[in-house]
Write a protein that holds these residues in place. Structure first.
Motif, short mmCIF file in Angstrom:
data_model
loop_
_atom_site.label_atom_id
_atom_site.label_comp_id
_atom_site.label_asym_id
_atom_site.label_seq_id
_atom_site.Cartn_x
_atom_site.Cartn_y
_atom_site.Cartn_z
N TYR A 90 21.55 59.46 44.91
CA TYR A 90 22.00 58.38 45.78
C TYR A 90 22.03 57.05 45.04
O TYR A 90 22.97 56.25 45.17
N LEU A 91 20.98 56.79 44.24
CA LEU A 91 20.92 55.52 43.53
C LEU A 91 22.00 55.44 42.46
O LEU A 91 22.58 54.36 42.23
N SER A 114 24.77 56.06 51.44
CA SER A 114 24.83 55.97 49.98
C SER A 114 26.19 55.47 49.49
O SER A 114 26.30 55.04 48.34
N TYR A 115 27.22 55.55 50.34
CA TYR A 115 28.54 55.06 49.96
C TYR A 115 28.81 53.63 50.43
O TYR A 115 29.77 53.00 49.98
N PRO A 166 27.35 50.81 49.70
CA PRO A 166 27.39 49.76 48.67
C PRO A 166 28.79 49.51 48.11
O PRO A 166 29.06 48.42 47.60
N HIS A 167 29.67 50.50 48.21
CA HIS A 167 31.06 50.27 47.80
C HIS A 167 31.68 49.14 48.61
O HIS A 167 32.41 48.29 48.07
N LEU A 206 16.29 55.18 50.17
CA LEU A 206 17.67 54.70 50.06
C LEU A 206 17.95 53.60 51.07
O LEU A 206 18.60 52.60 50.73
N VAL A 256 19.36 49.87 50.10
CA VAL A 256 20.62 49.32 50.57
C VAL A 256 20.38 48.05 51.39
O VAL A 256 21.10 47.05 51.24
N VAL A 280 25.04 54.38 44.13
CA VAL A 280 25.04 52.94 44.39
C VAL A 280 25.50 52.17 43.16
O VAL A 280 26.33 51.26 43.23
#
Length: 880
Positions: free
Chosen positions: A282-283, A240-241, A243-244, A116, A120, A286
């Motif tokens: 996780y992906l 994992s959050y 990318p928001h 991950l 990212v 994303v």
């Protein structure tokens, strides 16, 4: 387009040899990407689009799935290159879109070490080329990095892992961009001297400023969830959050054209399995949190995100969340096999010498056929070609083989239970989950259910069983030494085949009674399994009786053997296969050929008694069709003496032989106690109509058809109706239309050559005496039908066709033509007197006396009475 195939390059010392990593076709996949890009641009530029909306359905994914070695990674690389305006295949139309497309390919293969964090970081590195600040993401990421990599400078990390991020041209500028962002934020929140090493303190101050809505952090204040993310624990879950935030920052980038990032997630199958989905979860997060980014996922399996049954394993699931991924949705695209032409073209361009293909055309054609369009097979064949070429000139015999590497690649990510299910599936030409489960000896269906979702399992909803293995994979499994640690031994294969055979028999016995499609499907595969693995006949004997009982005669040749196993002798299974195949083929091949095939089965004397009677009975029927009535009668009497299953049909056969020989009283006496099993009503109809009892015959045929329908015997119903139509076409043409139409309707789904010709003769008898019609003149049509009769070897119908022509001439008053034809029918009658009664009827219709040498016929009553009945029919037809 072609790149360099380094593995093949180092397989030869010939420096004149040109080795290219050829790329073929895939226009449909490119069209899917360009269409998705157009829709994505329309979505992100639409009024009301909100990049921070986490509830709206997502349609920002295209999934390419296919079996290992089908060319998914090559496709992903070509898409990336084409979107970046370099090395676009000539067959792909150029991309025309009013946006700046930013392609980012991320290899998720285990060998690439993707996780991950690297995903990212790759996303952030890819957008450095924009040279625009990403303040929300950079601030949160700097805080995460400080916690996850204490004391490690991001610039040092990038330098140390440069090989993983070398494709990002501006990667070196990311640390500076982060520092600039942190400095700007520090000034905005009045935290003097804040640098990367104090990212946590700076993030905390920024969070307070955002919550207090200070004007100095206006650039960050629009990100509704930033403060919460800056205050959350800086762990993998937080990562994992993030990318928001990157999606939010990208949405703030304004320029002449919108920016459309396209992230290609390759080798997606290595993110886990159907149980361990941590990285996949996780992906998916994303993807969901970046609705302004198009993701192109490529892997062996279709994405299950649109399925309801993964609720709880992933954050967003079901068709409402992912409308394009539900089931076989429009965004789930199978990367299919090459066509034969593309396979040959691929081989022609992979290896060239002096500009010409190195692999000869005949070998290319052979490899294309064996590969079934699988690119991995073609690649392995190229390496085999170079290996052989080192010592001698390759020939076609060098490629009469399969590749163990293909099986290893196919099994790479299967569980032990799935591998057993795969091997069991290879035993079937087509299969279902329960069949594979039974054949593999598995206690549960779960492994087989997972297997059928794999891309090397094709689906045909129209098949009896909807699944079948890719042909190249199946052939390799059955014909190649399995090098897996859990490979099956020869005994394992035999036991699995026995279980598969038993499962097929159970499926037929438990199916809907009278289901011909199921019966034929079970017989075809059951015969092949028993043949290839030396199994006993078992349920096949009863299946053969059911197959012949319906008189439908679907093609029944079992699949060809895919192995060189021992099941090639003339044992009972092989003989039964030949018997049933000959019976089905007799509707398509000349009767003498059928007789020879059946004679060989009978002469082998290796079938059980009941099946031996079957072979002898049908041989006798064919002999009767060929005019060999003496041999036919001997066969029928032999079967009758055995008092077995075919005794009643044999008695019917003897009744027919009596009729054919012109002994109608004996035929009627024999038919008296035939009952339904001996088709009594149809035999009575066959006896009555030559004697001029047309209505009696028509009623008998109707009763025969009704009985057949009650017993669900389609073939018998169609045969009886065809004869009823013929009789009424002679006697009452006004009633014949509906009867002929019904006969044609019943015959349409069947393959009954003789009955079909009788229906044709019925239409001709109805039209006898008329002038040329829309279908042509009657004599010409009769000649065409007569040619079909002769081609089929159905000699007993020849005189019947001539009789219709006599009727035509007689009705028209063409007495000379009718008399000459009647005389010829007598002359051409068999020397043994078979079907002599038809020659007699021809003389009756031609209003001529019988020749002195005419074979005698014993009618049901006097010859005079029979002649009068036929003459009354003629007068009625003339007056009509």
């Amino acid at each position: 387009m072609a790149g360099k195939d380094l593995r093949a390059l180092f397989a030869s010392n010939d420096r004149d040899l040109h080795v290219a990593d050829a790329f073929t076709n895939r226009e449909a996949q490119w069209a899917a990407v360009t269409c998705a890009l157009t829709e994505q641009l329309r979505t992100v530029t639409a009024r009301g689009f909100d990049v921070q909306d986490v509830e709206a359905p997502r349609d920002n994914v295209v999934c390419f799935h296919g079996t290992g070695g089908i060319g998914k990674s090559t496709l992903a690389r070509r898409i990336e290159a084409s979107l970046a305006d370099r090395d676009q295949p000539a067959q792909w139309p150029p991309l025309r879109i009013a946006a700046r497309v930013l392609p980012i390919r991320i290899d998720l293969a285990r060998a690439a070490g993707a996780d991950l964090e690297r995903v990212v970081l790759s996303l952030r590195l890819a957008v450095t080329v924009l040279q625009r600040p990403m303040p929300a993401f950079d601030l949160a990421f700097a805080r995460y990095w400080e916690q996850a990599h204490p004391g490690e400078d991001l610039q040092d990390y990038l330098h140390r892992t440069s090989s993983a991020f070398a494709r990002f041209a501006d990667a070196a500028s990311l640390p500076e961009q982060l520092k600039d962002t942190l400095s700007d934020v520090a000034q905005a929140v009045a935290v003097p001297g804040a640098v990367v090493g104090a990212a946590a303190r700076l993030a905390s101050a920024a969070a307070r400023a955002v919550r207090e809505r200070r004007s100095t952090v206006r650039a960050l204040a629009g990100c509704a969830r930033l403060a919460d993310l800056l205050e959350a624990d800086p762990d993998t879950e937080l990562l994992s959050y993030l990318p928001h935030l990157l999606a939010y920052d990208l949405a703030q980038v304004h320029g002449k054209d919108p920016v459309l990032p396209v992230v290609l997630l390759d080798t997606f199958e290595d993110t886990g399995d159907r149980i361990h989905r941590d990285l996949e979860r996780y992906l998916q997060r994303v993807v969901w949190l970046m609705p302004n980014v198009l993701f192109v996922v490529s892997g062996r399996n279709r994405l299950q995100w649109g399925d309801q049954d993964v609720v709880g394993q992933l954050d967003w699931t079901g068709p409402a969340a992912w409308p394009g991924l539900a089931g076989a949705g429009r965004r789930q695209l199978l990367v299919g096999d090459f066509t034969t032409a593309d396979s040959e073209d691929y081989l022609a361009r992979r290896l060239t010498l002096a500009g010409q293909p190195l692999i000869e055309a005949n070998i290319r054609a052979q490899l294309a056929a064996r590969s079934a369009g699988l690119p991995l097979y073609l690649d392995l064949a190229v390496m085999r070609f170079l290996e052989v070429r080192r010592t001698r000139t390759p020939s076609s015999e060098d490629f009469d083989m399969d590749f163990a590497a293909l099986i290893a690649r196919t099994m790479a990510d299967l569980t032990p239970e799935e591998r057993d299910a795969l091997r069991a599936a290879a035993l079937f030409e087509e299969f279902s989950v329960p069949l594979v489960t039974a054949a593999a000896g598995l206690p549960q269906e779960a492994a087989a259910a997972r297997l059928v979702q794999r891309p090397f399992v094709d689906q045909d909803p129209a098949g009896q069983w909807r699944y079948h293995l890719h042909r190249a994979v199946r052939t390799a499994l059955l014909g190649t030494a399995d090098t897996s640690d859990d490979a099956w031994s020869e005994r394992d294969w035999h036991n699995a085949a026995a279980r598969a055979f038993t499962a097929l028999g159970a499926e037929w016995k438990q199916g809907v009674p009278g289901d011909r499609r199921l019966l034929v499907a079970c017989l075809r595969q059951g015969l092949a399994l028993a043949r290839d693995h030396r199994l006993d006949l078992d349920w096949l004997e009863h299946g053969a009786f059911a197959y012949t009982a319906d008189s439908v005669w679907e093609p029944l040749t079992p699949p060809a053997a895919l192995t060189t196993g021992p099941g090639t002798d003339q044992g009972p299974v092989a003989l039964l296969t030949e018997l049933l195949s000959a019976l089905a083929r007799r509707q398509h091949e000349p009767r003498p050929r059928t007789a020879d095939r059946l004679q060989a089965v009978v002469d082998a004397h290796r079938l059980p008694p009941a099946l031996q009677d079957m072979a002898l009975y049908y041989l006798a029927k064919v002999q009767r069709d060929l005019g060999r009535t003496r041999e036919s009668a001997a066969g029928m009497r032999h079967v009758l003496a055995g008092a077995g299953r075919y005794a009643a049909p044999a008695r019917r056969g003897l009744a027919h032989l009596s009729r054919i020989g012109g002994d109608f009283p004996t035929a009627l006496h024999t038919a008296a106690d035939l009952g339904w099993a001996g088709r009594q009503h149809r035999v009575e109809g066959d006896i009555h109509w030559p004697n001029g009892h047309f209505e009696r015959a028509a009623r008998a045929y109707r009763s025969a058809r009704t009985d057949a329908e009650q017993h669900r015997i389609q073939g018998e119903a169609a045969t009886s109706q065809a004869m009823r139509a013929l009789v009424l076409a002679f006697a009452d043409p006004d009633r014949a239309d509906g009867e002929i139409e019904l006969a044609e309707q019943l015959l349409r789904p069947l393959v009954l050559r003789a009955s079909g010709l009788n229906a044709d003769l019925a239409a001709l008898a109805r039209d006898a005496g008329t002038g040329p019609g829309p279908d042509g003149d009657v004599p010409g049509r009769i000649a065409a039908v007569r040619a079909q009769i002769q081609a089929a070897g159905l000699t007993q119908l020849t005189a019947q066709a001539d009789l219709v022509l006599v009727l035509h001439h007689a009705v028209r008053g063409e007495s000379t033509e009718a008399a000459e034809l009647a005389q010829r029918i007598h002359q051409q009658a068999p020397a043994n007197g078979d079907h002599a009664y038809l020659a007699h009827i021809a003389s009756f219709l031609a209003e001529q006396p019988l020749p002195d040498d005419a074979h005698p016929v014993t009618w049901l009553d006097s010859e005079t009475a029979v002649r009068e009945r036929w003459l009354r029919l003629l007068q009625t037809r003339r007056s009509r």
